[in-house]
Write a protein that holds these residues in place. Structure first.
Motif, mmCIF file in Angstrom:
data_model
loop_
_atom_site.group_PDB
_atom_site.id
_atom_site.type_symbol
_atom_site.label_atom_id
_atom_site.label_comp_id
_atom_site.label_asym_id
_atom_site.label_seq_id
_atom_site.Cartn_x
_atom_site.Cartn_y
_atom_site.Cartn_z
ATOM 1 N N GLY A 161 0.770 -1.279 -0.034
ATOM 2 C CA GLY A 161 -0.160 -0.012 0.096
ATOM 3 C C GLY A 161 0.978 1.263 0.123
ATOM 4 N N LYS A 162 2.138 1.302 0.280
ATOM 5 C CA LYS A 162 3.083 2.505 -0.034
ATOM 6 C C LYS A 162 2.999 2.990 -1.299
ATOM 7 N N ILE A 163 2.467 2.435 -2.407
ATOM 8 C CA ILE A 163 2.585 2.850 -3.526
ATOM 9 C C ILE A 163 1.126 2.902 -4.148
ATOM 10 N N ARG A 164 0.908 4.075 -4.563
ATOM 11 C CA ARG A 164 -0.442 4.361 -5.133
ATOM 12 C C ARG A 164 -0.531 4.475 -6.604
ATOM 13 N N LEU A 165 -1.232 3.745 -7.223
ATOM 14 C CA LEU A 165 -1.280 3.940 -8.550
ATOM 15 C C LEU A 165 -2.516 4.469 -9.218
ATOM 16 N N GLU A 166 -2.479 5.508 -10.167
ATOM 17 C CA GLU A 166 -3.654 5.960 -10.813
ATOM 18 C C GLU A 166 -3.499 5.951 -12.319
ATOM 19 N N VAL A 167 -4.368 5.241 -12.820
ATOM 20 C CA VAL A 167 -4.121 5.113 -14.566
ATOM 21 C C VAL A 167 -5.233 6.094 -15.114
ATOM 22 N N LEU A 168 -4.733 7.052 -15.961
ATOM 23 C CA LEU A 168 -5.509 8.212 -16.672
ATOM 24 C C LEU A 168 -5.507 8.229 -18.088
ATOM 25 N N ASP A 169 -6.422 8.523 -18.644
ATOM 26 C CA ASP A 169 -6.475 8.524 -20.205
ATOM 27 C C ASP A 169 -6.733 9.853 -20.629
ATOM 28 N N PRO A 170 -5.652 10.683 -20.992
ATOM 29 C CA PRO A 170 -5.627 12.030 -21.363
ATOM 30 C C PRO A 170 -6.332 12.510 -22.542
ATOM 31 N N GLU A 171 -7.535 12.509 -22.650
ATOM 32 C CA GLU A 171 -8.141 12.737 -24.008
ATOM 33 C C GLU A 171 -7.799 14.339 -24.474
ATOM 34 N N PRO A 172 -7.870 14.632 -25.681
ATOM 35 C CA PRO A 172 -7.477 16.009 -26.191
ATOM 36 C C PRO A 172 -8.406 16.909 -25.568
ATOM 37 N N PHE A 173 -7.644 17.966 -25.399
ATOM 38 C CA PHE A 173 -8.298 19.384 -24.623
ATOM 39 C C PHE A 173 -8.915 19.039 -23.258
ATOM 40 N N SER A 174 -8.249 18.068 -22.648
ATOM 41 C CA SER A 174 -9.053 17.927 -21.367
ATOM 42 C C SER A 174 -8.196 18.116 -20.103
ATOM 43 N N GLU A 175 -8.753 18.232 -18.972
ATOM 44 C CA GLU A 175 -8.041 18.577 -17.913
ATOM 45 C C GLU A 175 -6.627 17.577 -17.542
ATOM 46 N N THR A 176 -7.104 16.336 -17.967
ATOM 47 C CA THR A 176 -6.053 15.324 -17.808
ATOM 48 C C THR A 176 -4.940 15.327 -18.554
ATOM 49 N N GLU A 177 -5.356 16.004 -19.787
ATOM 50 C CA GLU A 177 -4.084 16.309 -20.765
ATOM 51 C C GLU A 177 -3.336 17.452 -20.071
ATOM 52 N N ASP A 178 -3.799 18.409 -19.616
ATOM 53 C CA ASP A 178 -3.350 19.547 -19.133
ATOM 54 C C ASP A 178 -2.436 19.063 -17.834
ATOM 55 N N ARG A 179 -2.856 18.038 -16.998
ATOM 56 C CA ARG A 179 -1.864 17.614 -15.946
ATOM 57 C C ARG A 179 -0.658 16.824 -16.449
ATOM 58 N N ALA A 180 -1.158 16.135 -17.554
ATOM 59 C CA ALA A 180 -0.023 15.327 -18.184
ATOM 60 C C ALA A 180 1.331 16.289 -18.616
ATOM 61 N N LEU A 181 0.772 17.312 -19.277
ATOM 62 C CA LEU A 181 1.912 18.458 -19.792
ATOM 63 C C LEU A 181 2.367 18.899 -18.533
ATOM 64 N N ALA A 182 1.660 19.276 -17.475
ATOM 65 C CA ALA A 182 2.292 19.964 -16.359
ATOM 66 C C ALA A 182 3.328 19.042 -15.585
ATOM 67 N N PHE A 183 3.139 17.629 -15.840
ATOM 68 C CA PHE A 183 4.005 16.730 -15.121
ATOM 69 C C PHE A 183 5.373 16.545 -15.914
ATOM 70 N N GLY A 184 5.444 17.237 -17.124
ATOM 71 C CA GLY A 184 6.391 16.922 -18.054
ATOM 72 C C GLY A 184 6.362 15.975 -19.020
ATOM 73 N N LEU A 185 5.311 15.338 -19.008
ATOM 74 C CA LEU A 185 5.264 14.346 -19.954
ATOM 75 C C LEU A 185 5.048 14.602 -21.463
ATOM 76 N N GLN A 186 5.527 13.775 -22.626
ATOM 77 C CA GLN A 186 5.770 14.092 -23.940
ATOM 78 C C GLN A 186 4.600 13.607 -24.335
#
Length: 648
Positions: free
Chosen positions: A107-132
């Protein structure tokens, strides 16, 4: 007449019993799976040949040692897997491995699986984390396949994009990310050297007095400036009596005439569990080209740490130099030689199979350059793990170091070059339980303070050491070009020497857990037998194609000669005789037939490969179900015959 009652038919009863048996088996299977999932939730059976889904002991050690939670966010665009199935299969393996990380960490590792759809907040989070993000088609829509991790202190690490080419190191990359988040401080690296790695103040002062611009001689080595971007460097004096406890990795470069107390300090640093990188050298080209305190280059340009290395089961001789013809540098010949340039076999680039692709530190390197390097070998009877990192090609040999020290003659070395067909190890990683080079007691030292650490006669666990018998891999001129760009020094690497040192240091600084990780297999494994058959077929057809192509070229050349007549003499003959006309017609016909045969050969090559692929698909798709069907039919016939025999 008495009527006889006919027996009831047994077929419906047998059919009902069979259906009940199948239903009971199905219920039993489901029940066993549910019970196993409840009682043994982490039980796994890895049936892959290379144990792709079995985590190594080093990873388990990191995960079980976590003190604070670590959050991992996997950003994966499902459209990527739909458009490119290779990434879809890779993503399934990645998810399965991350689920195993979560299970082992309690339980020390918490896993989240996200699908960054175009122009979504999830995509903005991916860019903020420095993902390509990468475009998947001509529309320009971006897809993502990266991992972002964070800890309670908001430290962040990421893998911008998972490349299938690096799948062999998937476990290492994930474990390193988790380790860095659980240990956010930059590693402390000690540097002990007789070379001016941090610059030569005396030479910089001389350049200033002469009115020369900054740069050039006396500047810090480019490799040290690069290391400061990733690590905290600490200078260690050449007469140090103790290596500080906060130093995690010690780099000893070109050790010359180290006093016994300093050698003892290095020995005890290793005995206490410190990691060591040693650069010895039979002949330091950098030292030979640099003036000494008296204004002249030193006469002794060799270095060794034999007392320590020999006690630990390693030999790095300083009297022999490796020559390698493959990758040899072109240098100016001696003024008296007729040739202007010659291959200098003492300076060479190592590429391809010269680098160990199974080791994390060398797997992704393209080229490493060495100069007047020696070999590293394991001593007879040494009980250590000896893993070559860099090796010469089979077109190499050993010569006396004196031939490259004073006034080397590249032309003569090349003329007398006779490869021995062996791969000579130049850099190696050593791991094992080691004994102190000073035995069971420390050497007497009247100046030693009272709180000096107690002597250790051996390591408590496995020690980790890297030995490179060439210090010139650190010299700028052998791996980087320094240019002045409007007053700024710009470094352009042409070899991966800097990456080599950074990778080795980074691996050792991660502790035993990361050092123990190796290259793993790939989940998308090719059909080796099919590839071999395809290569054999292609080789066979290519040989025929080459023969026909040569024949076609010769015929076309003959046709041009016939059209030009005798050529050359007084402009050639303008009249073509009937014999020449007939030969021209024959040449044209021969060209047409040759081209037809060439097209037939190319068509047969394509058909042969397609036929092989079709056969493979039929075997994979239809053969196994067909065999099962035949087995079921045979089993049914055998049971029917047994029942008939029982009734008889």
């Amino acid at each position: 007449m008495s009527a006889t009652t006919a027996p009831a038919p047994r077929a419906p009863r047998r059919l009902a019993f069979s259906a009940l048996g199948v239903l009971a088996a199905l219920l039993l299977t489901v029940g066993v799976n549910m019970l196993a999932d409840r009682l043994f939730p982490r039980a796994r059976v890895d049936l892959t040949e290379q144990r792709l889904y079995t985590l190594s002991d080093g990873t388990r050690q990191v995960l079980r040692g976590l003190q604070d939670p670590v959050t991992l966010r996997l950003f994966y665009s499902r459209r990527l897997g739909t458009a490119v199935p290779v990434y879809g299969a890779y993503a399934e393996r990645l998810r399965a491995m991350l689920a195993e990380y979560v299970a082992i960490s309690d339980g020390k590792i918490r896993l989240e699986v996200l699908d960054p759809e175009p122009f979504s907040e999830t995509e903005d989070r991916a860019l903020a984390f420095g993902l390509q993000g990468v475009p998947v088609d001509q529309s320009g829509e971006q897809v993502y396949f990266g991992l972002a991790g964070s800890n309670l202190l908001d430290d962040e690490r990421n893998i911008p994009f998972f490349q299938p080419e690096r799948e062999r190191f998937l476990e290492y990359d994930l474990t390193r990310l988790v380790y860095e988040l659980s240990n956010p401080r930059r590693p402390v690296i000690g540097v002990l050297s007789s070379l001016p790695l941090n610059g030569d103040p005396r030479m910089m002062m001389m350049r200033q007095m002469q009115g020369l611009p900054p740069g050039g001689g006396g500047q810090p080595y480019a490799i040290m400036q690069q290391m400061r971007q990733f690590f905290t460097l600490r200078d260690v004096a050449a007469d140090a009596r103790r290596i500080e406890d906060e130093v995690q990795v010690l780099i000893v470069a070109h050790p010359q005439n180290l006093p016994e107390p300093t050698q003892y300090a290095i020995d005890q640093f290793v005995m206490r569990g410190g990691k060591l990188i040693v650069f010895t050298d039979p002949h330091s080209e950098g030292q030979a080209g640099r003036p000494g305190p008296g204004g002249q280059p030193p006469t002794n340009t060799a270095s060794s740490l034999d007392r320590l290395l020999n006690a630990w089961g390693v030999e790095a001789p300083s009297d022999r130099v490796v020559l390698d013809l493959r990758g040899a540098w072109r240098v100016r010949a001696n003024p008296n030689d007729r040739v202007q340039a010659v291959d200098y076999t003492a300076w060479f680039n190592m590429q391809g199979d010269s680098m160990n692709r199974s080791e994390v530190a060398t797997a992704d390197l393209n080229q490493v350059t060495v100069a007047s390097a020696g070999e590293v070998r394991r001593r007879d009877g040494a009980n250590i793990e000896f893993v070559p990192l860099l090796s010469s090609s089979d077109r190499s040999m050993l010569v006396d170091a004196a031939r490259v020290r004073s006034e080397p003659n590249p032309t003569q070395l090349l003329a007398e070059f006779a490869p021995d067909g062996q791969h000579h190890v130049i850099a190696a990683r050593i791991r094992g339980q080691l004994n102190s080079a000073f035995g069971d007691a420390a050497p007497t030292d009247a100046d030693r303070p009272a709180d000096f650490p107690a002597h250790r006669a051996h390591t408590d666990g496995a020690a980790n050491i890297v030995v490179v018998n060439d210090a010139d891999v650190l010299e700028d001129r052998f791996w980087v070009r320094i240019q002045d760009f409007f007053g700024q020094q710009q470094a352009t690497p042409f070899s991966d020497n800097g990456a080599l040192l950074a990778n080795i240091t980074d691996t050792l600084a991660g502790g035993d857990a990361l050092v123990s990780l190796r290259s793993r297999g790939e989940s998308l494994r090719p059909f080796q037998l099919v590839d071999d058959i395809r290569r054999d077929a292609e080789t066979r057809f290519r040989a025929t194609e080459r023969t026909l192509t040569q024949r076609l070229e010769q015929t076309e050349r003959r046709l041009r000669e016939l059209r030009q007549g005798q050529g050359g003499e007084r402009g050639g003959s303008a009249v073509i005789t009937p014999e020449q006309r007939a030969e021209i017609d024959r040449a044209r016909q021969d060209i047409i037939q040759t081209r037809q045969q060439l097209r037939t050969v190319q068509l047969e090559l394509r058909r042969d490969i397609e036929r092989l692929e079709t056969l493979l698909r039929v075997v994979n798709i239809a053969l196994v179900p067909l065999l099962l069907t035949l087995f079921a039919i045979g089993l049914g016939i055998m049971r029917s015959r047994r029942r008939a025999a029982a009734r008889a």
